[in-house]
Enzyme design. Structure first.
Site, PDB file in Angstrom:
ATOM      1  N   ARG A 311     -11.633   5.628 -15.975  1.00  0.00           N
ATOM      2  CA  ARG A 311     -12.811   5.560 -16.849  1.00  0.00           C
ATOM      3  C   ARG A 311     -12.490   6.030 -18.259  1.00  0.00           C
ATOM      4  O   ARG A 311     -13.040   5.500 -19.225  1.00  0.00           O
ATOM      5  CB  ARG A 311     -13.970   6.333 -16.214  1.00  0.00           C
ATOM      6  CG  ARG A 311     -14.513   5.557 -15.019  1.00  0.00           C
ATOM      7  CD  ARG A 311     -15.599   6.274 -14.224  1.00  0.00           C
ATOM      8  NE  ARG A 311     -16.089   5.353 -13.190  1.00  0.00           N
ATOM      9  CZ  ARG A 311     -16.886   5.688 -12.180  1.00  0.00           C
ATOM     10  NH1 ARG A 311     -17.298   6.956 -12.055  1.00  0.00           N
ATOM     11  NH2 ARG A 311     -17.284   4.798 -11.298  1.00  0.00           N
ATOM     12  N   TYR A 454     -16.995  -2.813 -16.546  1.00  0.00           N
ATOM     13  CA  TYR A 454     -15.771  -2.312 -15.880  1.00  0.00           C
ATOM     14  C   TYR A 454     -15.953  -0.921 -15.270  1.00  0.00           C
ATOM     15  O   TYR A 454     -16.591  -0.061 -15.864  1.00  0.00           O
ATOM     16  CB  TYR A 454     -14.664  -2.149 -16.928  1.00  0.00           C
ATOM     17  CG  TYR A 454     -13.778  -3.346 -17.185  1.00  0.00           C
ATOM     18  CD1 TYR A 454     -13.597  -4.358 -16.257  1.00  0.00           C
ATOM     19  CD2 TYR A 454     -13.077  -3.439 -18.386  1.00  0.00           C
ATOM     20  CE1 TYR A 454     -12.750  -5.435 -16.536  1.00  0.00           C
ATOM     21  CE2 TYR A 454     -12.231  -4.504 -18.668  1.00  0.00           C
ATOM     22  CZ  TYR A 454     -12.076  -5.502 -17.733  1.00  0.00           C
ATOM     23  OH  TYR A 454     -11.252  -6.542 -18.012  1.00  0.00           O
ATOM     24  N   GLU A 455     -15.320  -0.713 -14.106  1.00  0.00           N
ATOM     25  CA  GLU A 455     -15.189   0.636 -13.516  1.00  0.00           C
ATOM     26  C   GLU A 455     -16.521   1.336 -13.345  1.00  0.00           C
ATOM     27  O   GLU A 455     -16.641   2.532 -13.628  1.00  0.00           O
ATOM     28  CB  GLU A 455     -14.265   1.518 -14.383  1.00  0.00           C
ATOM     29  CG  GLU A 455     -12.845   1.040 -14.498  1.00  0.00           C
ATOM     30  CD  GLU A 455     -12.083   1.121 -13.178  1.00  0.00           C
ATOM     31  OE1 GLU A 455     -12.551   1.790 -12.251  1.00  0.00           O
ATOM     32  OE2 GLU A 455     -11.029   0.479 -13.097  1.00  0.00           O
ATOM     33  N   GLY A 456     -17.499   0.582 -12.862  1.00  0.00           N
ATOM     34  CA  GLY A 456     -18.830   1.169 -12.696  1.00  0.00           C
ATOM     35  C   GLY A 456     -19.681   0.845 -13.901  1.00  0.00           C
ATOM     36  O   GLY A 456     -19.423   1.358 -14.990  1.00  0.00           O
ATOM     37  N   GLN A 461     -23.014   4.495 -13.775  1.00  0.00           N
ATOM     38  CA  GLN A 461     -22.658   5.749 -14.460  1.00  0.00           C
ATOM     39  C   GLN A 461     -23.885   6.640 -14.605  1.00  0.00           C
ATOM     40  O   GLN A 461     -23.797   7.862 -14.461  1.00  0.00           O
ATOM     41  CB  GLN A 461     -22.090   5.463 -15.860  1.00  0.00           C
ATOM     42  CG  GLN A 461     -20.871   4.568 -15.897  1.00  0.00           C
ATOM     43  CD  GLN A 461     -19.665   5.149 -15.182  1.00  0.00           C
ATOM     44  OE1 GLN A 461     -19.478   6.358 -15.174  1.00  0.00           O
ATOM     45  NE2 GLN A 461     -18.884   4.299 -14.557  1.00  0.00           N
TER      46      GLN A 461
END
Lengths: 616, 616
Positions: A311, A454-456, A461
């Site tokens: 992240r 991306y990535e959550g 988040q």
């Protein structure tokens, strides 16, 4: 094409003057380094960015990889780039000496990422390899690590993160890719290699989607770090295991055989076109082998231990892209004459003035500067906490870890969400030209749009922040953060010029507590859906407060330098510019908390609405 | 591909229930029409949109026009589309019967634009032709009109707006394209046609950039309405004249000759790829003739009289694109299962729930609905005022004109700026898929980004609003607007459910006055640069207030229908949905005025900053 795509001066300021990166060298693990070796690494990254990346920004965008006859061909510069990164030791920069790395702090390797992504974010290959290799060194048996990692760190093999499936995007508990233990006889039939048998070999079957760098011809092998479910494993996230699934597996005779990982689709994307996103199918011919990493059913905890680095990487990508767009817009604003100044509208004989002299353009540029430099500061704060959480001990370690965990959703989302807005203002600075391929900003506008996904996603988040991080360990993390922020406030309060901003930040901390006080009862009643219904707005609110802190922190240092170092020339202007931009942030961005707080404390629930009410 | 790209029900609600379009038929000019003919026109537009436009949305994006050997080839459907539009009388919908039009109100023709642009905004051809033809019929001599307009309205000839030059984008006073009167002998040499000599023939020399539809092969001729400066004309905007400059000019023998308008460049754009944006060079061979429209040096006033229609057109384009993206996101949210509801996170045996059941997704969808339907309402309000300003008399005409002038910068900017954000939320609703070409939203995200730039950037609109419209005629326009808004507030106040929102809107009007009171002294002191330094934020503030009014107005009607009509089924849900979305707007969007007002009343000036402070 803009020639400046990031500010070396600002990076030095943040790393050394604000965050004092060389203090990390007091820890044993980083003791081989000093400020000079840190800077050498950044110079090396800048050389690679200038030589192999930035000149190909547009070219890679215009020639996106295609999947033909099962093969994915990428731009020829990717191989050169990977080799240069491997040779420079930059793929393994953060790895231990033992694993062939440079044992550099995340503060430095994340700056490398920032520089590379500012230069050409379409070449997003090496961060994936580092992350994948790191999973192997952290949790895999030595045999696995010895075989795969050296080839990954030298840029010969690509690493990937293979999590997402068609039916399981944000919901990893629904991963269905299966892993069936190989019996000894099957192992023999499949030509299984004894060395790699040690960690446990499994037959893998399933599909993965959106796998960045999931297949291409710039490396000799692709090593997927893949989530799959061992037969009979528990449901949900507790039954997911982590595997190494290579494209080509060793045949035990020093050669390799195809591991039945088929590229069954390639995504055509709006941006980041330089790197292919693949749809992969494992086991079509019942001949895909995966090697278990660590313990069974521990895949998700393992992944999550890598998640903070990943992240920070996405945040740095967003900050890098937005920074490159800001410098392109700034250059254009200085060169493009248009109209006269507002107080001289009727001076028709006067030449047109560069648009940087229009207050609206200045406001747009200050916004971009405030967002991009504030984002970079926040990310370096996160990287510093990451490093301390890795190498310190006792309370220091634990507190760093808690603070990092709390800041992580913000450090991923703020640069992404505000970066999208910042690049939009870069486009706007160009006017009509910003919409054309004649300048780089239209591409950067497309590229950066993936970062809030991306990535959550930002929504994920936000749930992480409000649903977990604010309340874990009895709310200890926000208390630690407030103590840190109060330290900055105390420092700022000693200056007449900064004190009003310190006071404003104090008020924002109070506002944060008021919001939490009004939200927490929903969680206590167990109504998590209500508690989290505006979590994304809370994340936005919290992001502004945290970045305001980062700006005040920078202003404190700038003020100190002005008072004690008697800086001249560019240095003087640089520090004055920092204080000016801090003020801009407080006068233009911080007031947004008023509206957000009003909504967050509001008792009217409006997210309960029928599908039909929305649709008609 | 989403099958729904706009809501017919909502369009009917706004046109007939809220804005009572058929009341316009009481004016002589529109008396040939009634609700039925209005709806027939919309049906006809929908048929064309469904048949010739929407199916080619992606195809046109993927195959952008190229300039080869001086020729621009566009998608073959463009010609079919233009013919269908001409045959249906839709290019000339708003023209008088005398000029071969249908004498329809702008309310209806702007809805046609909304439908077409929601279907496929890359086919942005006919609005340009209408605008160009309208300039000719309004200001040109009959000979010019008779020769050009019929061919334009039937779709055989393309019209364009040729304003921008390389050195004069937002600053039209710096236009340098020259116009030299033709002597009689030159006229003869050039084969000048007597008929067209009447309005005055000039030799044209210069360059124009960003000319949408500036050249292509889907029509037999291109008719540029071009700004140029007659030799010896006064400097600045007072010396600009308007010309018709065709691609092919009549040869006097019933044929045509090339008019030396060369396509010297084509822009490759981020979006709206279906329509070429051209760089044109006039007079390379000293053989371009232009025909004066109206009086010399009146070009800019003429253009500005058309500007309101053009800006309604851009607003409708933005609202159309954002609406199409909203319906695509809504469909996806209903169909895509992912994860469990937040209060049932651990029910792993339960199937995944469609993402529309997650509050964060609902919030994103409500935001899109609130922005797109609020934008459409505001644009119809503007179109209604436009119509009244055209056909009414006395005070009614004058007041409508003032109100329209005041609302126009908002009605252009709010749909554009908030539309960009709305489509971004459409992309986010899709998660990773939103970034791929598998769904239409990535294209719509690129397409809509031009709208805050077209026809005066947001910064220009803001200067227009605060610098002119708020203060013209002693501030009469905002007084008229407040009276209108107060009428809606009074109506809403009779309902217990709506009264709190009416009160909130009253508070916003007070806030508007406070902001003006703090800004006006700068203007009075003549410090226009300071007065306008945050004009864009004022525009943003004012946009929220005005759209809040539009939502309250819709809620008043919905409430009346619920109370008096006893609606059932879909109608009941529709009206409830309107009230719900109004509340969403007031609870989520209106609070943003708090932060904006704080900044706008703030005395700290921060847009004075040196280039170096920004750059280092």
């Amino acid at each position: 094409m803009a020639t400046t795509y990031f500010s070396k001066r600002n990076l030095q300021f943040l790393l050394h003057e604000v965050f004092k990166a060389d203090e990390l060298t007091k820890y044993d693990y980083f003791s081989a380094h000093d400020r000079e070796t840190f800077n050498l690494v950044l110079d090396s990254a800048t050389y690679i960015a200038d030589t192999f990346m930035h000149p190909y920004l547009k070219e890679m965008d215009r020639n996106q990889p295609e999947l033909k006859n099962g093969q994915v061909t990428v731009h020829p510069k990717v191989r050169e780039y990977l080799k240069a990164m491997g040779d420079a030791g930059l793929i393994g920069a953060g790895f231990s000496f033992e694993h062939g790395g440079q044992q550099l702090p995340e503060m430095i390797s994340s700056c490398v990422g920032f520089i590379l992504m500012a230069a050409n974010n379409g070449m997003m290959y090496t961060g994936l390899t580092s992350g994948a290799a790191h999973l192997i060194t952290s949790f895999g048996l030595p045999a696995l690590s010895d075989f795969y990692v050296p080839n990954m760190l030298d840029g010969t093999w690509q690493g990937t993160m293979a999590l997402t499936e068609p039916q399981a995007g944000s919901s990893l508990s629904d991963v269905t890719t299966s892993a069936t233990p190989l019996s000894d006889s099957e192992s023999v039939t499949l030509g299984e290699v004894p060395l790699l048998d040690q960690p446990g070999s499994y037959k893998i079957k399933g599909q993965k989607v959106f796998i960045s760098a999931g297949d291409h011809n710039a490396t000799d092998n692709i090593v997927h770090l893949m989530l799959a479910r061992i037969d009979g494993a528990p449901k949900g996230t507790k039954g997911i295991s982590l595997f190494v699934v290579p494209k080509y597996r060793p045949d035990g005779k020093g050669g390799f055989v195809d591991n039945d990982v088929a590229s069954t689709g390639i995504y055509h994307k709006m941006g980041q076109k330089g790197v292919p996103a693949m749809h992969l199918t494992m086991g079509s011919n019942d001949n895909t082998i995966g090697y278990l990493v660590g313990e069974p059913h521990q895949g998700l905890p393992y992944m999550f231990q890598m998640m903070n680095e990943a992240r920070i990487g996405v945040g740095m990508t967003a900050a890098g892209i937005a920074t490159a767009a800001f410098y392109a817009a700034l250059q254009y604003a200085k060169e493009r004459p248009q109209s006269r100044r507002l107080n001289q509208k009727n001076h028709l004989d006067a030449p047109q003035t560069p648009i940087i002299n229009h207050p609206d353009v200045r406001r747009m540029l200050l916004f971009q500067k405030a967002v991009t430099e504030g984002s970079l500061a926040l990310l370096l704060e996160a990287a510093r906490l990451f490093d301390i959480s890795q190498v310190a001990e006792g309370d220091e370690k634990e507190n760093a870890f808690l603070l990092l965990d709390l800041l992580m959703p913000v450090a991923k989302s703020y640069p992404s969400e505000m970066g999208v807005q910042s690049v939009s203002q870069s486009v706007q600075t160009f006017g009509g030209y910003g919409f054309t391929e004649d300048f780089p900003v239209e591409q950067l506008y497309r590229d950066i749009r993936i970062t809030p996904i991306y990535e959550g996603t930002t929504g994920i988040q936000a749930q992480d922040l409000l649903g977990r991080k604010m309340t874990m360990k009895g709310g200890k993390a926000p208390l630690l953060l407030f103590a840190e922020i109060n330290r900055t406030i105390a420092e700022a309060s000693t200056s007449d010029e900064l004190k009003p901003y310190a006071d404003q930040l104090t008020a924002e901390l109070k506002r944060t507590q008021e919001i939490m006080a009004s939200l927490i009862p929903h969680a206590q009643k167990g109504d998590i859906e209500r508690y989290l219904s505006d979590a994304t707005l809370f994340l936005e609110f919290f992001g502004i407060v945290v970045v305001a802190w980062q700006w005040l922190k920078q202003a404190v240092i700038a003020k100190q330098m002005l008072l004690t170092q008697n800086p001249q020339g560019d240095d003087l202007i640089f520090y004055e510019g920092k204080i000016h931009t801090m003020k801009f942030f407080f006068h233009y961005e911080v007031p947004k908390t008023l509206g957000l707080a009003q909504r967050l404390k509001d008792t009217e629930v409006l997210t309960i609405v029928s599908e039909k009410e929305l649709a008609l």
